[in-house]
Scaffold this motif. Structure first.
Motif, PDB file in Angstrom:
ATOM      1  N   GLN A  81       0.830  -1.204   0.000  1.00 26.97           N
ATOM      2  CA  GLN A  81       0.000   0.000   0.000  1.00 26.97           C
ATOM      3  C   GLN A  81       0.867   1.257   0.000  1.00 26.97           C
ATOM      4  O   GLN A  81       0.501   2.276  -0.612  1.00 26.97           O
ATOM      5  N   ALA A  82       2.015   1.185   0.656  1.00 25.21           N
ATOM      6  CA  ALA A  82       2.923   2.338   0.686  1.00 25.21           C
ATOM      7  C   ALA A  82       3.419   2.671  -0.723  1.00 25.21           C
ATOM      8  O   ALA A  82       3.538   3.840  -1.097  1.00 25.21           O
ATOM      9  N   ILE A  83       3.706   1.647  -1.508  1.00 26.72           N
ATOM     10  CA  ILE A  83       4.155   1.871  -2.889  1.00 26.72           C
ATOM     11  C   ILE A  83       2.992   2.356  -3.752  1.00 26.72           C
ATOM     12  O   ILE A  83       3.151   3.244  -4.589  1.00 26.72           O
ATOM     13  N   ILE A 108       3.056   5.906  -5.935  1.00 26.06           N
ATOM     14  CA  ILE A 108       2.807   5.859  -7.382  1.00 26.06           C
ATOM     15  C   ILE A 108       1.625   6.764  -7.736  1.00 26.06           C
ATOM     16  O   ILE A 108       1.667   7.530  -8.712  1.00 26.06           O
ATOM     17  N   TYR A 109       0.573   6.688  -6.930  1.00 22.20           N
ATOM     18  CA  TYR A 109      -0.604   7.540  -7.160  1.00 22.20           C
ATOM     19  C   TYR A 109      -0.232   9.012  -7.057  1.00 22.20           C
ATOM     20  O   TYR A 109      -0.619   9.827  -7.911  1.00 22.20           O
ATOM     21  N   PHE A 149       2.207  14.824 -11.745  1.00 21.07           N
ATOM     22  CA  PHE A 149       2.574  15.099 -13.133  1.00 21.07           C
ATOM     23  C   PHE A 149       1.351  15.429 -13.993  1.00 21.07           C
ATOM     24  O   PHE A 149       1.448  16.229 -14.932  1.00 21.07           O
ATOM     25  N   LEU A 150       0.198  14.842 -13.667  1.00 24.29           N
ATOM     26  CA  LEU A 150      -1.034  15.223 -14.372  1.00 24.29           C
ATOM     27  C   LEU A 150      -1.350  16.691 -14.125  1.00 24.29           C
ATOM     28  O   LEU A 150      -1.768  17.419 -15.038  1.00 24.29           O
ATOM     29  N   ALA A 164      -6.729  16.153  -6.648  1.00 24.09           N
ATOM     30  CA  ALA A 164      -6.023  15.007  -6.083  1.00 24.09           C
ATOM     31  C   ALA A 164      -4.633  15.359  -5.586  1.00 24.09           C
ATOM     32  O   ALA A 164      -3.987  14.579  -4.896  1.00 24.09           O
ATOM     33  N   THR A 165      -4.150  16.551  -5.914  1.00 22.70           N
ATOM     34  CA  THR A 165      -2.840  17.004  -5.462  1.00 22.70           C
ATOM     35  C   THR A 165      -2.863  18.522  -5.362  1.00 22.70           C
ATOM     36  O   THR A 165      -3.917  19.141  -5.479  1.00 22.70           O
ATOM     37  N   TYR A 166      -1.710  19.127  -5.124  1.00 23.71           N
ATOM     38  CA  TYR A 166      -1.640  20.585  -5.086  1.00 23.71           C
ATOM     39  C   TYR A 166      -0.281  21.041  -5.583  1.00 23.71           C
ATOM     40  O   TYR A 166       0.651  20.253  -5.708  1.00 23.71           O
ATOM     41  N   ARG A 167      -0.197  22.339  -5.889  1.00 23.39           N
ATOM     42  CA  ARG A 167       1.038  22.922  -6.403  1.00 23.39           C
ATOM     43  C   ARG A 167       1.458  24.051  -5.475  1.00 23.39           C
ATOM     44  O   ARG A 167       0.695  24.997  -5.245  1.00 23.39           O
ATOM     45  N   LEU A 168       2.670  23.953  -4.899  1.00 21.35           N
ATOM     46  CA  LEU A 168       3.174  25.029  -4.061  1.00 21.35           C
ATOM     47  C   LEU A 168       3.366  26.290  -4.897  1.00 21.35           C
ATOM     48  O   LEU A 168       3.852  26.230  -6.022  1.00 21.35           O
ATOM     49  N   ILE A 169       2.985  27.419  -4.344  1.00 24.94           N
ATOM     50  CA  ILE A 169       3.022  28.687  -5.074  1.00 24.94           C
ATOM     51  C   ILE A 169       4.379  29.353  -4.894  1.00 24.94           C
ATOM     52  O   ILE A 169       4.840  29.547  -3.771  1.00 24.94           O
TER      53      ILE A 169
END
Length: 271
Positions: free
Chosen positions: A58-60, A64-65, A71-72, A126-131
């Motif tokens: 599950q850690a891997i 991967i997710y 990158f998406l 599903a993710t974020y981008r640091l400004i």
């Protein structure tokens, strides 16, 4: 599992058609570069290996997710710019976290404590981008406006928690896994509400990004339990922040150093 085996699994899962991989054995890091969008990211392997001890595959799966979603988001940013992206949120990081992006642009930050610093992110689902500073002209917004938006948005995050009692001490755990659990330490209204129900000394801990622990410490054993708990979370967290806890009193956070035989040292007192 050792780092080379972990790197091999990540390569196999992601494939070398889209990504190039550089394993930095000295610093135990893996560099991934996306061949199409020309951007990359660094991954610390130690944290993943620590999680693998308890969570196994599950850690891997989780890393991967995270890689794919990151990158998406980069690809979407490259195609669409920043328009329509979701709210600005504050992110808590260790003071050892880099102050600049891989491209050399300074992140927008605010001092928090001696152990923690506030960064700011654009939530991408599903993710974020640091400004960083290079993004401000594209967003048509100032650094202070970013900070103000983040102060507002953190108060909208849910604050449900789980309660546990150990040796007469009570611990509250916030673990929504939305990327902002530690950020809730910035919600003063929530902390003040919790303070009203604390019978002993109130502590606040952010050992890693995905957990906030509030302690109601009513006896000396409570400090030992807290120290063990925060060190465990700090060790297994994907994004560790600090194993130190803070006493929360009158709206202020003061680091505490838990010493042998249940003695507690606040700040630099009692040397």
């Amino acid at each position: 599992m050792e780092s080379p085996q972990l790197v091999a699994q990540i390569k196999e899962r992601l494939g070398e058609a889209t990504y190039s991989f550089t394993f930095d054995e000295k610093h135990d890091k893996l560099r991934l570069d996306h061949k199409v969008i020309g951007k990359g990211m660094d991954i610390s392997l130690a944290g993943i290996l620590a999680k693998y001890e308890t969570k196994k595959e599950q850690a891997i799966d989780e890393i991967i997710y995270t890689i794919k979603q990151t990158f998406l988001a980069m690809e979407r940013e490259q195609k669409e710019g920043f328009e329509g992206l979701a709210a600005v949120c504050p992110i808590i990081r260790s003071t050892s976290f880099p102050l600049t992006s891989n491209e050399g642009h300074a992140f927008i930050t605010t001092d928090h404590t001696a152990e923690t610093r506030i960064y700011y992110a654009l939530d991408l689902g599903a993710t974020y981008r640091l400004i960083d500073e290079s993004m401000l002209p594209k967003l048509a917004i100032t650094g202070e406006q970013i900070r103000e938006a983040a102060r507002f948005s953190v108060k909208k995050l849910p604050t449900t928690f789980k309660r546990d009692e150990v040796s007469g001490n009570v611990y509250y755990f916030l673990n929504h896994n939305d990327g902002y659990d530690a950020s809730r330490i910035l919600n003063d209204s929530f902390l003040n509400e919790m303070a009203l129900q604390i019978e002993g000394e109130m502590t606040v801990s952010v050992p890693h990004q995905d957990v906030l622990i509030i302690g109601d410490i009513r006896n000396e054993v409570g400090y030992d339990v807290l120290a063990q708990m925060t060190m465990h979370f700090f060790t297994v967290g994907a994004v560790p922040i600090t194993s130190l806890s803070f006493v929360y009193e009158n709206g202020h956070l003061e680091p505490i150093f838990i010493l042998a035989k249940n003695k507690v040292k606040k700040g630099q007192e009692d040397s």
